[in-house]
Design a protein around this motif. Structure first.
Motif, mmCIF file in Angstrom:
data_model
loop_
_atom_site.group_PDB
_atom_site.id
_atom_site.type_symbol
_atom_site.label_atom_id
_atom_site.label_comp_id
_atom_site.label_asym_id
_atom_site.label_seq_id
_atom_site.Cartn_x
_atom_site.Cartn_y
_atom_site.Cartn_z
ATOM 1 N N UNK A 56 0.775 -1.241 0.000
ATOM 2 C CA UNK A 56 0.000 0.000 0.000
ATOM 3 C C UNK A 56 0.800 1.281 0.000
ATOM 4 N N UNK A 57 2.104 1.197 -0.186
ATOM 5 C CA UNK A 57 2.843 2.432 -0.465
ATOM 6 C C UNK A 57 3.745 2.942 0.630
ATOM 7 N N UNK A 58 4.383 4.073 0.304
ATOM 8 C CA UNK A 58 5.468 4.601 1.129
ATOM 9 C C UNK A 58 5.025 5.131 2.486
ATOM 10 N N UNK A 59 3.785 5.586 2.569
ATOM 11 C CA UNK A 59 3.320 6.211 3.820
ATOM 12 C C UNK A 59 3.336 5.267 5.007
ATOM 13 N N UNK A 60 3.421 3.942 4.736
ATOM 14 C CA UNK A 60 3.364 2.977 5.837
ATOM 15 C C UNK A 60 4.615 2.102 5.908
ATOM 16 N N UNK A 61 5.700 2.479 5.203
ATOM 17 C CA UNK A 61 6.881 1.601 5.121
ATOM 18 C C UNK A 61 8.007 2.067 6.058
ATOM 19 N N UNK A 62 8.249 1.314 7.143
ATOM 20 C CA UNK A 62 9.309 1.693 8.079
ATOM 21 C C UNK A 62 10.649 1.107 7.672
ATOM 22 N N UNK A 63 11.731 1.601 8.263
ATOM 23 C CA UNK A 63 13.041 1.054 7.950
ATOM 24 C C UNK A 63 14.050 1.278 9.058
ATOM 25 N N UNK A 64 15.189 0.592 8.920
ATOM 26 C CA UNK A 64 16.278 0.760 9.888
ATOM 27 C C UNK A 64 17.589 0.482 9.190
ATOM 28 N N UNK A 65 18.627 1.180 9.622
ATOM 29 C CA UNK A 65 19.990 0.916 9.156
ATOM 30 C C UNK A 65 20.792 0.549 10.393
ATOM 31 N N UNK A 66 21.310 -0.690 10.394
ATOM 32 C CA UNK A 66 21.881 -1.206 11.634
ATOM 33 C C UNK A 66 23.312 -1.688 11.423
#
Ligand code: NAD
Length: 353
Positions: free
Chosen positions: A258-268
């Protein structure tokens, strides 16, 4: 004792999203000392760089940071702050979960995928030779001596893939699978064509997989992976990818849910972790209280899990999912009329229920 966490509000819609996220996290009662530091185009004039040392020092000290998006102006002469942060702090694992949220319009149901993307090498290493430059000419000459013909009017980008970086990202994916009780890791590659880069990635991944007999392992060629994700996404679980394929597949998977508005992320990395949404600064909406805070709020869920605050993470996740499922207090991209602040308030209210 309070956690010390670096907060980089970012620019464009970043500050209003960060403000919403911060209030949601505080509603859980987890004690956090936010160390707010600025990076991006807005601090260029004052510091002469979009990434002042104070930002890196703060993240190194606190080991955990969360950030709003930062604009990379086209043709400004400075490299992306986001890429620089990943490089400076050796944040080698990029984690991007993609899951179905009831109430978010999508052609698919029950998606639950995790992309683990290698963040430091591949075509993203920034090793490039401009068409017509002396370096490009010398490289083309060297390749000619090695029996490879490259046209003299070529620009060249180099794709390094190492055993070291592959081993640590694949191991990270398996450790994540164990921690999160997931069932399968799929390595994505194009080893049939790029034998010495993707082939090495696959060979290394297979070797690491032997240390994790409790987790299923398989591999897919990247083009076939794209088709499979569109046709049968339910067959997959964790996808471990070299940098470029991971970048492309994370947008594909964000599209599935459903798109970018709900896509979380992390750089670890081993020393620090920076949590951020997949989306950018959406500058045309800056200051309008319109954009969806979900992606940054769900990035804070990943952050809270990372620091061991699982209960608070679950409360935020459940409250956000409930607000979206009800569909009353949601932003324009989810079909609603609520603003960023109002949606955050609705999530906060649910956390308190
Ligand atoms: P973008 O993600 O900022 O926006 C694209 C479109 O997606 C927006 O116009 C909007 O319609 C929608 N959108 C994005 N986030 C949303 C949200 N939270 N709620 C509702 N709708 C949302 O992509 P872009 O326009 O390509 O990039 C803008 C700037 O952001 C560029 O300078 C880019 O380099 C930068 N960027 C930064 C990061 C980061 O900070 N990690 C990531 C990607 C892009």
């Amino acid at each position: 004792m309070a956690y010390n966490i670096t907060l980089i509000p970012g620019d464009g819609t970043g500050p209003e999203l960060s403000d919403a996220m911060r209030r949601v996290v505080e509603a859980t009662g987890v004690a956090i000392e936010w160390e707010v530091v600025e990076a991006g185009a807005d601090v260029m004039d004052k510091h002469g760089t979009p990434l002042p040392d104070t930002v890196l020092e703060s993240i190194k000290r606190n080991k955990v940071a969360i950030k709003g998006p930062i604009t990379t102006p086209v043709g400004s002469g400075f490299r992306s702050v986001n890429v620089a942060l990943r490089k400076e702090l050796d944040l080698y694992a990029c984690l991007r979960p993609a899951f179905t949220l009831k109430g978010v319009k999508s052609r698919y149901e029950d998606i639950d995928l995790v992309i683990v993307r290698e963040n430091t090498e591949d075509l993203y290493a920034g090793i490039e030779f401009e068409k017509g430059s002396g370096a490009a000419e010398r490289l083309i000459g060297f390749l000619y001596e090695e029996g490879a013909i490259v046209r003299s009017d070529s620009g060249i980008s180099i794709k390094p893939i190492s055993v070291t970086a592959t081993e640590r990202i694949v191991r990270w994916a398996f450790e994540y699978a164990r921690r999160e009780e997931r069932r399968k890791v799929t390595a994505v590659h194009k080893a049939n064509i790029m034998k010495f880069s993707d082939g090495l990635f696959l060979e290394t991944a297979r070797r690491v997989a032997e240390d994790y007999p409790d987790i299923e392992f398989e591999d897919r060629i990247v083009d076939n992976m794209c088709m499979q994700l569109v046709q049968k996404p339910e067959l997959y679980d964790i996808l471990v990818c070299p940098n470029l394929y991971g970048d492309i597949l994370s947008d594909l998977c964000a599209g599935l849910v459903g798109g970018l508005g709900v896509a979380p992320g992390a750089n670890i990395g081993d020393e620090a972790a920076v949590f951020e949404p997949v989306h950018g600064s959406a500058p045309k909406y800056a200051g309008l209280n319109r954009v969806n805070p979900t992606a940054l709020v769900l990035s804070s869920v990943l952050m809270l899990k990372h620091i061991g605050e699982r209960e608070a993470a679950d409360r935020i996740f459940n409250a956000t999912a409930a607000v979206i499922a009800e569909g009353k207090d949601v932003t324009y991209d989810l079909g609603g009329t609520a603003g960023t602040r109002e949606m955050a308030e609705a999530i906060i209210k649910k956390i308190g229920d």
